[in-house]
Design an enzyme around this catalytic site. Structure first.
Site, short mmCIF file in Angstrom:
data_model
loop_
_atom_site.label_atom_id
_atom_site.label_comp_id
_atom_site.label_asym_id
_atom_site.label_seq_id
_atom_site.Cartn_x
_atom_site.Cartn_y
_atom_site.Cartn_z
N SER A 553 0.84 -1.19 0.00
CA SER A 553 0.00 0.00 0.00
C SER A 553 0.89 1.25 0.00
O SER A 553 1.65 1.45 -0.93
CB SER A 553 -0.96 -0.04 1.20
OG SER A 553 -2.01 0.86 1.03
N HIS A 671 -7.59 -5.45 -1.33
CA HIS A 671 -6.39 -4.78 -0.81
C HIS A 671 -5.65 -5.64 0.22
O HIS A 671 -4.53 -5.32 0.59
CB HIS A 671 -6.77 -3.44 -0.20
CG HIS A 671 -5.64 -2.49 -0.05
ND1 HIS A 671 -4.86 -2.06 -1.10
CD2 HIS A 671 -5.14 -1.88 1.06
CE1 HIS A 671 -3.93 -1.23 -0.67
NE2 HIS A 671 -4.08 -1.11 0.64
#
Length: 701
Positions: A553, A671
């Site tokens: 991320s 994610h």
């Protein structure tokens, strides 16, 4: 190993379109913009060709099966989290070590959770591949209805379901949202929910922004939605929950408070609004809100005793303090309860009118008990690299402490906050493994001392440079702690070393440390990680042929920036679900929320700062880049896969050396949250085997 010997076929070709823009006086080429459409036939074809190419290459890795087998064992360690006390029951997220997803169990007494629990929810039955996961669950105050939020394929979007616990009947209340917990009002009918103006569905599921949410109370029997807070200024999100009052006998009265934090995007600062709620004709009603704190500092709600509201804040100190606010006062003002110190006060929970606090001392937790008047009641003796505290019911003294460390995956303690009595109730064993940990400091380019942990298996007596993975994050006020990771344990057991970096931009040392790594200071994050790489080389612990860097991320951005700025320092790099296009991140999904850390590309000044480090825009044709494995999910709806796709295509075309540029694109994975166990094992094994191949590690197991 050269690119030709590593992969049997040619690198997949990627079409280049003639897309050019003039942005703030700069000519910006974006030839792979077509990859932003995740569902187009061309993108789907590109993804399939890249998958085939990568799988062919990864299948040749010498250590893939060895890592997969060991990681399968380590990811199968059991662990439980006691999370809530609601509807007269304790809820526990139970992970038996075998199933794809943890299940939710319940019992009237917390000890019965380990002896005779009742399984309420089993997400393993929700999808054939185990990719539908549970985000949150709670039982209504009257004990009759279970509500839960589930997510498909790792999406941030969740759908609520209700179950009558007496009849087993289930129904859909029509709640489709994201970033909302399951929060019941005392009427056992109404829920507090974020209501977005647009749903991300169909072909725009990954990229479309959902707009700014309002906060509503949803009547699950009628579907009626009553606005609690309207949509705020652009980018505003609301976070919070419901506090229930009790009488002198401990019974809930049906009254209490709604406490809401408002945050612009992912800003460090947050304001507070408090609402009184009560029952009218058996249904909860929310009164007009009262503004308690402006978003000029960070304000974290802790809990309420009577009308006294406890808040963790950095309003006067970068290392936080705990204050009390009398909600019954004409002009509520904060009074200090727990003062700040040189160490950040990272967590405070309220349990039975006792406060349990965690200070981070050089990023290691120290736990203490306090009265609500600010009297220090003593310290709690737990040695750990990280702790997570849950107080399932602020009216009861039970606190559950989940402690981990590099050699200890999960130890659960019960703390009686009133007496201070501590009891170990669960632990997982990792065999004979023990990590040797050294606290080191690197000097960043501006002279800042950057702490990091250097770890290796104590039984490893190898000398000289070791294959070493440097891992970090450096952003969004998030703290990197020295917790247990199956990934790191497997790597150390195999003979490698790990360096965990406490870079600026994180929350390790308070608000000033965070602010020194965002916006105009974002380059400091990359400088700090580069400093650690150089320190490892200078100390003889590693060299550029044995160094790899990894992060996800915002940490994926860090990896992309470091590998484009200092490729000669690295043998391998693995950016996962990374923010890699800093000129267009704000156009997709929730990307605009990150402008608090990155700035606004529409602003000329911020654009210059972002362009200087944006990984996608700092790849240079013909330069020798390290072996790189770009990892993403095909429908990640937080950091859209276009970041990884465009970066992969750009690196593959620019590579002037022999090291391979691969991309591992998972299916039905977002994610990262809710990922099934087998998927985690396979992804971790591929990552370690890839790094091992190019850092020269031959596993000892």
């Amino acid at each position: 190993m050269s690119a030709m010997s590593f992969a049997t076929g040619p690198v997949p070709q990627t079409r280049r379109d003639d897309v050019v823009e003039i942005l703030h006086g700069h000519t910006i080429e974006d030839p792979y913009r077509w990859l932003e459409d995740a569902d187009s036939p061309d993108t789907v074809d590109w993804v399939e060709r890249q998958r085939a190419f990568t799988e062919e290459a990864l299948a040749m890795l010498r250590t893939r099966e060895a890592f997969r087998n060991r990681l399968a064992e380590l990811y199968s360690l059991p662990g439980d989290t006691i999370d809530k006390h609601c509807g007269g029951r304790y809820l526990m997220w139970h992970d038996d070590g075998d199933a794809a997803q943890p299940v939710v169990q319940a019992a009237g007494d917390w000890r019965d959770l380990f002896d005779r629990p009742i399984t309420l929810l089993d997400p393993n039955d929700w999808s054939e591949d185990g990719t539908t996961s549970l985000k949150d669950a709670a039982i209504s105050p009257d004990g009759l209805t279970l509500a839960w939020a589930s997510s498909a394929a790792g999406s941030d979007w969740t759908s609520f379901t209700l179950r009558n616990l007496a009849t087993g009947e289930e129904r859909d209340p029509g709640i489709h949202t994201k970033f909302s917990t399951v929060s019941w009002f005392p009427d056992s009918v109404s829920l507090l929910v974020l209501d977005f103006p647009d749903e991300e569905t169909g072909e725009t599921a990954v990229t479309k922004a959902a707009g700014d949410p309002r906060l509503v109370m949803v009547r699950t029997d009628t579907g009626e939605r009553t606005e609690v807070l309207p949509a705020g200024p652009e980018g505003t999100f609301y976070w919070g929950g419901i506090s229930h009052e009790t009488d002198e006998n401990g019974n809930r009265t049906g009254e209490g408070w709604v406490v809401i934090s408002d945050i612009i995007g992912t800003s460090h600062n947050s304001g507070l609004t408090v609402f009184r709620h009560h029952l009218v004709d058996g249904h909860s009603v929310v009164e007009k809100g009262r503004r308690i704190a402006e978003a000029d500092a960070s304000h974290h709600p802790v809990g309420i005793v009577g009308s006294t509201f406890f808040v963790l804040t950095d309003d006067t100190t970068p290392t936080y303090r705990l204050v009390a606010i009398d909600l019954a006062a004409d002009e509520p003002t904060p009074s200090e309860v727990i003062e700040s110190s040189e160490y950040p006060l990272s967590t405070v929970v309220l349990a039975g009118e006792i406060l349990v606090a965690v200070y981070m001392v050089d990023v290691s937790p120290r736990i203490s008990r306090w009265s609500t008047s600010g009297e220090h009641l003593g310290d709690i003796d737990i040695e750990a690299g990280d702790v997570h505290l849950t107080a399932p019911d602020e009216h009861q003294p039970d606190v559950f402490i989940h402690a981990t460390g590099p050699s200890s995956p999960n130890v659960v303690y019960h703390l009686d906050a009133a007496s201070g009595e501590l009891e170990k109730i669960q632990s997982a064993e990792v065999g004979q493994f023990h990590a040797g940990v050294e606290r080191r400091h690197a000097t960043s380019v501006d002279g800042t001392q950057v702490p990091y942990w250097y770890m290796r298996d104590e039984s490893n007596d190898a000398t000289g440079p070791l294959p070493t993975i440097v891992y970090g994050y450096g952003g969004f006020d998030i703290t990197i702690t020295n917790t247990h990771s199956p990934l790191w344990q497997a790597w150390m057991e195999a003979g490698g070393a790990v360096a965990l970096v406490n870079a600026r931009g994180g929350g390790e040392f308070g608000a000033e440390w965070y602010r020194d790594g965002v916006l105009d200071n974002k380059q400091h994050v990359f400088d700090d990680h580069i400093a650690v790489l150089l320190d490892l080389v200078d100390a003889g612990l590693a060299n550029p042929d044995t160094l790899a860097i990894s992060g996800g991320s915002n940490g994926g951005l860090m990896v992309g920036a470091v590998l484009t700025q200092c490729p000669d320092l690295l043998a391998a790099a693995v950016p996962e679900v990374g923010v890699l296009d800093l000129l267009r991140f704000h156009k997709f999904s929730s990307g605009a929320a990150w402008m608090s850390d990155y700035g606004n590309p529409e602003d000329a000044h911020d654009f210059e700062v972002e362009l200087a480090y944006s990984p996608l825009h700092n790849v240079r044709e013909g330069r020798h880049y390290p072996a790189t494995l770009v990892m993403t999910g095909d429908h990640d709806d937080r950091v859209v896969p276009a970041h990884s796709h465009k970066f992969t295509a750009t690196l593959q075309r620019a590579q002037g050396g022999d090291a391979p540029i691969l991309t591992r694109i998972d299916q039905s994975v977002g994610h990262g949250a809710g990922r099934p166990r087998a998927s985690r094992v396979n992804a971790s094994a591929d990552k370690l085997a890839f790094i091992a191949e190019f850092t020269g590690l031959t596993p000892r197991f």
